[in-house]
Scaffold this motif. Structure first.
Motif, mmCIF file in Angstrom:
data_model
loop_
_atom_site.group_PDB
_atom_site.id
_atom_site.type_symbol
_atom_site.label_atom_id
_atom_site.label_comp_id
_atom_site.label_asym_id
_atom_site.label_seq_id
_atom_site.Cartn_x
_atom_site.Cartn_y
_atom_site.Cartn_z
ATOM 1 N N UNK A 1 -4.726 -14.599 12.230
ATOM 2 C CA UNK A 1 -4.364 -16.473 11.080
ATOM 3 C C UNK A 1 -5.612 -17.363 11.219
ATOM 4 N N UNK A 2 -6.374 -17.227 9.844
ATOM 5 C CA UNK A 2 -7.289 -18.511 10.850
ATOM 6 C C UNK A 2 -7.420 -20.022 9.451
ATOM 7 N N UNK A 3 -7.668 -20.963 9.948
ATOM 8 C CA UNK A 3 -7.091 -22.015 9.488
ATOM 9 C C UNK A 3 -7.724 -23.513 9.791
ATOM 10 N N UNK A 4 -7.867 -24.244 9.228
ATOM 11 C CA UNK A 4 -8.239 -25.419 9.897
ATOM 12 C C UNK A 4 -9.266 -26.195 8.670
ATOM 13 N N UNK A 5 -9.229 -28.350 8.804
ATOM 14 C CA UNK A 5 -9.686 -29.109 8.083
ATOM 15 C C UNK A 5 -11.417 -27.966 7.129
ATOM 16 N N UNK B 1 -0.331 -24.354 3.568
ATOM 17 C CA UNK B 1 -0.973 -25.763 3.397
ATOM 18 C C UNK B 1 -0.189 -26.485 2.518
ATOM 19 N N UNK B 2 1.144 -25.983 1.594
ATOM 20 C CA UNK B 2 2.132 -26.412 1.000
ATOM 21 C C UNK B 2 2.095 -28.056 0.940
ATOM 22 N N UNK B 3 2.635 -28.637 1.965
ATOM 23 C CA UNK B 3 2.171 -30.193 2.824
ATOM 24 C C UNK B 3 1.076 -30.833 2.980
ATOM 25 N N UNK B 4 0.425 -30.330 2.616
ATOM 26 C CA UNK B 4 -0.971 -30.775 3.214
ATOM 27 C C UNK B 4 -1.639 -31.773 1.593
ATOM 28 N N UNK B 5 -2.030 -32.803 2.298
ATOM 29 C CA UNK B 5 -2.169 -33.466 0.838
ATOM 30 C C UNK B 5 -4.027 -33.121 0.636
ATOM 31 N N UNK B 6 -4.514 -33.033 2.219
ATOM 32 C CA UNK B 6 -5.525 -32.170 1.711
ATOM 33 C C UNK B 6 -5.688 -30.722 1.929
ATOM 34 N N UNK B 7 -6.349 -30.303 0.874
ATOM 35 C CA UNK B 7 -6.702 -28.312 0.802
ATOM 36 C C UNK B 7 -7.666 -28.282 2.357
ATOM 37 N N UNK B 8 -6.816 -27.294 3.302
ATOM 38 C CA UNK B 8 -7.920 -26.725 4.504
ATOM 39 C C UNK B 8 -8.217 -25.292 3.454
ATOM 40 N N UNK B 9 -9.199 -24.433 4.764
ATOM 41 C CA UNK B 9 -9.026 -23.316 5.028
ATOM 42 C C UNK B 9 -7.675 -22.480 5.356
ATOM 43 N N UNK B 10 -7.425 -21.722 4.990
ATOM 44 C CA UNK B 10 -6.600 -20.762 5.448
ATOM 45 C C UNK B 10 -6.805 -19.144 5.184
ATOM 46 N N UNK B 11 -7.239 -18.751 6.246
ATOM 47 C CA UNK B 11 -7.178 -17.106 5.286
ATOM 48 C C UNK B 11 -6.617 -16.486 6.161
#
Length: 152
Positions: free
Chosen positions: A61-65, A38-48
């Protein structure tokens, strides 16, 4: 970056500015993945991310807004040859329940003071999905890994 998208498979590559052992570690280490994912994301999301990096081991890997809009990817490692080659059978799921199974082969080759990473992915269900992975999936992953490697 070069890309070949024939027959519902893709081949893409990128030169990255670090030696193969460093690029391998950044690509496969769960803690580092959680940063670059998520290094380039403006809004932090969920990353596991959880990784058991061995033949027969899995990475999940699980990710999303948000918690109700999560993507999941489960890779089962078929070949693990650090820092040269990684092969996995991968099941990806979207928040609406669609799934796709592909095989991903990555090679990491020392070149010009950095690492040339080649991706071969097969098993796409449609041209549109394959093209999305070429244009957004792998391009985005490479951009994020490069940002991680070059951050000050």
């Amino acid at each position: 970056m070069t890309t070949d998208t024939t027959d519902l498979e893709l081949r893409t590559s990128r030169q990255l500015p670090a030696p193969p052992d460093v690029v391998w570690d950044v690509y496969t280490d769960a803690e580092k993945q959680q940063v670059w994912f998520s290094i380039l994301d403006e809004e932090p999301g969920i990353v596991r991310i959880e990784t058991d990096l061995r033949v027969g081991g899995r990475q999940t890997a699980v990710w999303g807004p948000s918690e109700d809009q999560l993507f999941t990817e489960v890779q089962t490692f078929v070949e693990v040859d650090p820092p040269h080659r990684l092969v996995s059978d991968t099941v990806a799921s979207t928040p609406d329940g669609q799934t796709m199974t592909t095989r991903i082969t990555l090679t990491f080759t020392a070149r010009d003071g950095g690492t040339f990473v080649e991706v071969h992915q097969t098993g796409f269900p449609s041209v549109e999905v394959r093209d999305f992975f070429v244009e957004m999936g792998w391009q985005g992953a490479f951009d994020r890994i490069e940002a991680y490697l070059t951050r000050g």
